[in-house]
Design a protein around this motif. Structure first.
Motif, PDB file in Angstrom:
ATOM      1  N   GLU A   1      -0.319 -24.624  16.314  1.00  0.00           N
ATOM      2  CA  GLU A   1      -0.474 -23.473  15.414  1.00  0.00           C
ATOM      3  C   GLU A   1       0.457 -23.542  14.205  1.00  0.00           C
ATOM      4  OE1 GLU A   1      -3.111 -21.757  15.639  1.00  0.00           O
ATOM      5  OE2 GLU A   1      -3.617 -22.565  17.635  1.00  0.00           O
ATOM      6  N   MET A   2       1.328 -24.546  14.187  1.00  0.00           N
ATOM      7  CA  MET A   2       2.107 -24.762  12.956  1.00  0.00           C
ATOM      8  C   MET A   2       1.166 -24.951  11.777  1.00  0.00           C
ATOM      9  SD  MET A   2       5.470 -26.983  13.646  1.00  0.00           S
ATOM     10  CE  MET A   2       4.817 -28.294  14.589  1.00  0.00           C
ATOM     11  N   GLU A   3       0.052 -25.592  12.036  1.00  0.00           N
ATOM     12  CA  GLU A   3      -0.918 -25.789  10.936  1.00  0.00           C
ATOM     13  C   GLU A   3      -1.413 -24.440  10.432  1.00  0.00           C
ATOM     14  OE1 GLU A   3      -4.167 -25.856   8.626  1.00  0.00           O
ATOM     15  OE2 GLU A   3      -4.619 -25.367  10.703  1.00  0.00           O
TER      16      GLU A   3
ATOM     17  N   ASP B   1       6.266 -17.106   6.164  1.00  0.00           N
ATOM     18  CA  ASP B   1       7.699 -17.377   6.197  1.00  0.00           C
ATOM     19  C   ASP B   1       8.157 -17.142   7.624  1.00  0.00           C
ATOM     20  OD1 ASP B   1       8.060 -17.917   3.476  1.00  0.00           O
ATOM     21  OD2 ASP B   1       8.079 -15.775   3.024  1.00  0.00           O
ATOM     22  N   LEU B   2       8.563 -18.216   8.254  1.00  0.00           N
ATOM     23  CA  LEU B   2       8.832 -18.108   9.686  1.00  0.00           C
ATOM     24  C   LEU B   2       9.765 -19.234  10.108  1.00  0.00           C
ATOM     25  CD1 LEU B   2       7.888 -16.800  12.375  1.00  0.00           C
ATOM     26  CD2 LEU B   2       5.990 -18.409  12.370  1.00  0.00           C
TER      27      LEU B   2
ATOM     28  N   GLY C   1       3.577 -30.403   7.220  1.00  0.00           N
ATOM     29  CA  GLY C   1       3.921 -29.816   5.921  1.00  0.00           C
ATOM     30  C   GLY C   1       4.945 -28.713   6.062  1.00  0.00           C
ATOM     31  N   ALA C   2       5.620 -28.663   7.211  1.00  0.00           N
ATOM     32  CA  ALA C   2       6.702 -27.694   7.410  1.00  0.00           C
ATOM     33  C   ALA C   2       8.037 -28.413   7.243  1.00  0.00           C
ATOM     34  CB  ALA C   2       6.583 -27.077   8.795  1.00  0.00           C
ATOM     35  N   LYS C   3       9.122 -27.642   7.333  1.00  0.00           N
ATOM     36  CA  LYS C   3      10.446 -28.265   7.237  1.00  0.00           C
ATOM     37  C   LYS C   3      11.081 -28.304   8.618  1.00  0.00           C
ATOM     38  CE  LYS C   3      10.469 -25.694   3.396  1.00  0.00           C
ATOM     39  NZ  LYS C   3      10.925 -24.463   2.810  1.00  0.00           N
TER      40      LYS C   3
ATOM     41  N   GLY D   1       8.849 -20.447   3.932  1.00  0.00           N
ATOM     42  CA  GLY D   1       7.839 -21.259   4.606  1.00  0.00           C
ATOM     43  C   GLY D   1       8.132 -21.386   6.090  1.00  0.00           C
ATOM     44  N   LEU D   2       7.480 -22.356   6.703  1.00  0.00           N
ATOM     45  CA  LEU D   2       7.691 -22.595   8.132  1.00  0.00           C
ATOM     46  C   LEU D   2       8.796 -23.629   8.302  1.00  0.00           C
ATOM     47  CD1 LEU D   2       6.761 -22.194  11.107  1.00  0.00           C
ATOM     48  CD2 LEU D   2       5.257 -24.158  10.760  1.00  0.00           C
TER      49      LEU D   2
END
Ligand SMILES: Cc1ncc(C[n+]2csc(CCOP(=O)(O)OP(=O)(O)O)c2C)c(N)n1
Ligand SMILES: [Mg+2]
Length: 548
Positions: free
Chosen positions: A442-444, A452-453, A495-497, A519-520
């Motif tokens: 679910e990160m996608e 923002d999480l 595409g998250a950090k 962002g995530l």
């Protein structure tokens, strides 16, 4: 021409539905087309479980049902765990699933399982829609049942031929506000008489105390009567924990520091206790008097059998109870002196610079970076007990945890929902390396939605909680470890950090940077779980009786 699915979507709009979480199948294509022309936002997830966890959390946080949609058989069955999560957790939710046509049988039994039957024990109501004419009333009934105390999930199955069929423009049923009855005066008198007699009263706030509409009236009751309170895990935050009457959280069933107060009490007012939770204390012969205050009567259990009940809309009923008590209690705060000792024990090792970090330090540092209204959403694992015991909440519903089904995998989806509802607040998911991987896909979704999480992964390369129980029960340490992906690279792939905590003092700056970056963001922190047995078994075994 209007068809069944148009009528369904119109009925959902009539209920004020803003978004639907879904993994559609071909049996939902008419519904999808009807949604296309509607005001309702469609949010596609990467697993049905996440869609339903999000819908349930929407219900939990707003008091009105969240909605999710899936296909027949395989998709519908993926809703099962979240249905149980909403049923045990009393979260209003409406699940809609597709089905092959019921009027003909062109594909024989391909993909067909009896979903309605499978949902029956997991919901408050499960029904197949067999005629377009009934859609307006069935949908109204579904929302009414889901939302009504005790709230929970409802399942509707819409077969594809009924969805596709031409429908008459049948009038929708307008929803209207419902005011619950308030407790009977006789029940209030009886409870007030018992409380006025008590020498060492205590209040316990249970799961239903966290209903969104109750936050203010509950705090007002506690303030007016001045009786110290503790809470269950799911009752946490329902009254400001910063209050100087807060005595702690019962994350274990007995022998924890907070139980020193529980054991001394001669009367406990249990507000909103729901026995789906792991028992916050155990009633036995000769214990304190217990008064159950709730929207619904107490369920009688081996460990919970109240002596009196105040049933009705909890807020107004408590206001009437406070009218009978305020200023008349002889020793409301008798148990308050135990408070400092309880807290002194809880803060032990919270600032120690050990690496990997102690669970106490992790909780302490998370609290530091979370503003008062920041929301922490927990998955299920060992760290949940530490957060429940040690994390202080000051605002209602700012620590979301599941002590009912206690399923792994809901941490990230529930945090995503909180982030969608409260984009201006800091939201942190705290997950174990086991639970996170159950719905990490679910990160996608989170990246796609631009949420923002921050996700904090508590890493021990194991199913730590089970390993801990294995140790306590004196089984050999065997079979519960695993490897993990490189979480920083894993985040990047979505595409998250991502970042890693590499020193004892590194957690606060890592979380701060993650929140500031937007962002995530995944942050992993290694944990020293030797504290589990040292504190939660050995220390409690010896030290609790020694508390004065
Ligand atoms: C869906 C599901 N499967 C299994 C369990 C049983 N269980 C409870 S805690 C736990 C271990 C959790 O491991 P992790 O997420 O890594 O957290 P840790 O305890 O290691 O901190 C397991 C397997 C559960 N509660 N839910
Ligand atoms: Mg783990």
């Amino acid at each position: 021409m209007m068809k069944g699915s148009d009528l369904l979507v119109a009925a959902l709009e009539n209920e004020g539905v803003e978004r639907i979480f879904a993994v559609p199948g071909e049996e939902n294509l008419d519904v999808l087309e009807s949604l296309h022309g509607s005001k309702i936002e469609l949010i596609v997830t990467r697993h049905e479980q996440a869609a339903a966890f999000m819908a349930a959390t929407y219900g939990r946080l707003t008091g009105t049902p969240g909605v999710c949609l899936s296909t027949l058989g395989p998709g519908a069955l993926n809703f099962s765990t979240a249905a149980a999560y909403a049923l045990l957790g009393a979260m209003p939710m409406v699940m809609i699933t597709g089905q092959k046509g019921v009027l003909t049988s062109k594909q024989a039994r391909f993909q067909i399982v009896d979903v309605v039957s499978s949902m029956t024990p997991l919901t408050k109501m499960a029904r197949q829609i067999i005629s377009t004419a009934t859609i307006p009333t069935i949908v109204r009934e579904a929302f009414r049942v889901a939302q009504q105390e005790r709230p929970g999930p409802v399942h509707l199955e819409l077969p594809e031929d009924i969805a596709h069929e031409e429908a008459l423009e049948i009038a929708l049923v307008p929803p209207h506000p419902i005011d619950f009855p308030v407790a009977h005066p006789a029940a209030l008198e009886r409870a007030a008489a018992m409380i006025l007699e008590a020498e060492r009263p205590l209040i316990m706030l249970g799961a239903a105390a966290s209903r969104p509409r109750l936050a203010d009236t509950l705090s007002e009751f506690v303030r007016r009567v001045g009786i110290p309170f503790f809470n269950t895990q799911m009752g946490k935050g329902s009254v400001a924990g910063g209050s100087n009457l807060y005595m702690g959280t019962a994350a274990l069933s007995e022998r924890d520091y907070v139980h020193k107060a529980v054991d001394r009490a001669d009367l406990i007012i249990c507000i909103g206790h729901d026995t789906v939770e792991k028992p916050p204390f155990i009633m036995g012969p000769g214990g304190p008097q217990v008064i159950h205050v709730g929207y619904v009567p107490a369920t009688v259990e081996e460990v919970y059998f109240p002596h009196a009940e105040v049933i009705g809309d909890v807020g107004p009923s408590l206001a009437l109870l406070a009218d009978r008590l305020a200023g008349k209690l002889k020793s409301a705060s008798a148990l308050l002196p135990l408070r400092e000792q309880i807290f002194a024990r809880l803060t032990d090792r919270a600032t120690e610079s050990r690496f990997p970090l102690t669970p106490q330090r992790i909780v302490h540092d998370v609290r530091k970076v979370m503003p008062e209204d920041g929301i922490v959403c927990l998955d299920n694992g060992m760290y949940k007990i530490w957060f429940a015991r040690n994390y202080r909440t000051r605002v209602a519903n700012t620590l979301l945890l599941d002590n009912a089904l206690a399923t792994m995998g809901a941490g990230l989806p529930s945090a995503m929902m909180a982030s969608i509802l409260y984009p201006e607040r800091r939201v942190l998911a705290v997950c174990g390396d086991g639970g996170f991987m159950m719905n990490s896909q679910e990160m996608e979704t989170a990246v796609r939605l631009g949420l923002d999480l921050v996700v904090l992964i508590v890493q021990d390369n194991a199913y730590g909680m089970i390993r801990w129980k294995q140790g306590i029960d004196e089984f050999a340490d065997w079979g519960l470890t695993f490897g993990n992906p490189d979480f920083v690279k894993y985040a990047a792939a979505y595409g998250a950090k991502g970042s890693r905590v590499e020193t004892a003092d590194g957690l606060v700056p890592a979380l701060e940077a993650a929140f500031k970056g937007g962002g995530l963001h995944l942050v992993t922190v290694p944990v020293d779980y030797t504290e589990n047995s040292r504190v939660l078994v050995e220390e409690l075994r010896q030290a609790v009786p020694a508390l004065v």
